[in-house]
Design a protein around this motif. Structure first.
Motif, PDB file in Angstrom:
ATOM      1  N   LEU A 332     -22.741  49.490  46.481  1.00  0.00           N
ATOM      2  CA  LEU A 332     -21.715  49.571  45.444  1.00  0.00           C
ATOM      3  C   LEU A 332     -20.332  49.624  46.071  1.00  0.00           C
ATOM      4  N   GLU A 335     -14.504  49.499  43.366  1.00  0.00           N
ATOM      5  CA  GLU A 335     -14.003  48.966  42.101  1.00  0.00           C
ATOM      6  C   GLU A 335     -15.075  48.944  41.007  1.00  0.00           C
ATOM      7  N   GLU A 336     -16.321  49.195  41.383  1.00  0.00           N
ATOM      8  CA  GLU A 336     -17.378  49.198  40.375  1.00  0.00           C
ATOM      9  C   GLU A 336     -17.500  50.538  39.651  1.00  0.00           C
ATOM     10  N   ILE A 342     -20.332  55.540  37.201  1.00  0.00           N
ATOM     11  CA  ILE A 342     -20.925  54.266  36.817  1.00  0.00           C
ATOM     12  C   ILE A 342     -22.087  54.553  35.871  1.00  0.00           C
ATOM     13  N   THR A 346     -25.494  49.937  33.686  1.00  0.00           N
ATOM     14  CA  THR A 346     -24.755  49.018  34.572  1.00  0.00           C
ATOM     15  C   THR A 346     -25.392  48.989  35.956  1.00  0.00           C
ATOM     16  N   LYS A 350     -26.900  45.847  37.949  1.00  0.00           N
ATOM     17  CA  LYS A 350     -26.296  45.535  39.242  1.00  0.00           C
ATOM     18  C   LYS A 350     -27.360  45.417  40.335  1.00  0.00           C
TER      19      LYS A 350
END
Length: 406
Positions: A332, A335-336, A342, A346, A350
């Motif tokens: 990861l 920016e995620e 998170i 998602t 991902k």
């Protein structure tokens, strides 16, 4: 035993138009054959496996494969087995998908002068004059016969567009064109393509005479092969960036007991004598058969090194201790995260453990997701960045493990 008989013994042949002639051509390396692939994605998936393995077997026996990419027919959409109309693709997307296909096919067949060829039917279909096509090809087809074809029956109630109605004519023209320009004397396809394939054979006969040697063979794809394709579509790809070698291995390791020996027979290159010895395997022996299947196919697609890694990782997990070595990993980036968090849905997407947020939500609500051995029950759960500072392991179902790092 000749190759044709071996194909029958492996359960690959469902229907033929002239068995004696086809047997002679295949057994003596005299077939120049084509199999079509729709460029609807940028990777082949396990539903294509049977066709790819067949091409490899035939080429090894001296026959010449033609991989036909449906860049032209892809503009129309095949009604076979569908209840909705396929979305249109741009020529640029189709070409990109074709390029990806060839790289993956090179794992199975050898391209080059006098060897396998890849052609795109857009090269001839896109330049056809409509009136000339009607006169030259359309006159050879009976609308009554076309409407009796199974591929059209399935769409009649919901509505069959005239665009899709032309698919049979276009596919038939493909065989006619390949016969004339590439010396293609044989075509292969699934049971759902039988009507289209017979259309191509009939078109050659009517245009070039009854002595034209155009053969058709149908693979047994409706049951085993199509089932694999439907299970895999969108999930188990040949591209390692879409499906890791470990997850690919695990897909085959987890096939049903009733299917494992069928898959070994149809998809691997193990000798038939060895496979027959496995026919009576049961219980723990079937687990060994699944390992053999998974290893053989992972090696075929991803190479021996990746197959060894996947096997070692699977065995470590199987014996109880979850070893992260060789486990598929997602890294990861900063920016995620939003506010250093998170969402679990998602994260699942991902990591490639779900194809969409909706699929991820069903997994969570169904109790199929754990994070570091703790069940995840809330699909709205947010995970702090600190969760991934140390080793973080996601478990999907009983046997799929994935490591997440920063």
């Amino acid at each position: 035993m000749g190759l044709f008989q071996e194909l029958k013994d492996r359960g690959l042949i469902a229907q033929v138009t002239n068995e004696e002639m086809i047997r002679d051509m295949i057994d003596h390396g005299k077939a120049t054959f084509y199999i079509g692939f729709d460029p609807t994605a940028d990777s082949l998936h396990v539903g294509h496996f049977m066709a790819l393995c067949l091409m490899k077997r035939l080429q090894m026996a001296g026959n010449k494969p033609i991989a036909l990419i449906g860049g032209g027919t892809g503009m129309v959409g095949d009604p076979s087995g569908r209840t909705d109309m396929r979305s249109m693709m741009t020529p640029e997307i189709i070409q990109h998908n074709c390029d990806c296909f060839k790289k993956q096919m090179e794992r199975f067949i050898e391209f080059g002068e006098g060897k396998a060829q890849m052609v795109n039917n857009a090269d001839w279909l896109m330049d056809l004059n409509y009136v000339e096509l009607l006169r030259e090809v359309g006159a050879c087809f009976s609308v009554n016969n076309m409407l009796r074809a199974e591929c059209y029956k399935q769409r009649m109630e919901k509505g069959l567009s005239f665009l899709e109605f032309n698919y049979m004519i276009m596919q038939s023209y493909d065989f006619y064109y390949l016969f004339q320009h590439y010396g293609c004397n044989m075509q292969f396809g699934g049971n759902d393509q039988w009507s289209n394939m017979l259309g191509g054979t009939e078109l050659i006969r009517r245009k070039l005479g009854k002595d034209a040697h155009a053969m058709t063979i149908t693979l047994l794809l409706n049951s085993e092969g199509k089932k694999m394709g439907k299970t895999a579509a969108g999930a188990v790809w040949l591209d390692p960036n879409k499906t890791s070698p470990y997850d690919f291995f695990q897909y085959w390791r987890n096939v049903d007991d009733a299917d494992v020996l069928k898959c070994i027979r149809m998809l691997t290159f193990l000798p038939m004598d060895q496979i027959r010895d496995m026919d009576n395997w049961e219980g723990a022996q079937l687990n060994r058969a699944k390992e053999i299947l998974a290893y053989e196919l992972t090696e075929l697609v991803h190479g021996k090194e990746e197959a060894d890694k996947a096997m070692d990782a699977a065995k470590s997990i199987f014996v109880g201790g979850v070893s992260s070595e060789n486990m598929p990993t997602t890294q990861l980036e900063d920016e995620e995260f939003s506010n250093n968090q998170i969402g679990v849905l998602t994260l699942l997407v991902k990591c490639g453990l779900a194809g969409s947020n909706g699929e991820a939500r069903k997994l969570v609500l169904g109790g199929g997701v754990s994070l570091n051995n703790e069940k995840v029950s809330d699909p709205k759960q947010m995970l702090d960045k600190s969760t991934f500072m140390d080793e973080c392991i996601i478990k999907k179902g009983k046997k799929t493990f994935h490591k997440v790092t920063l």
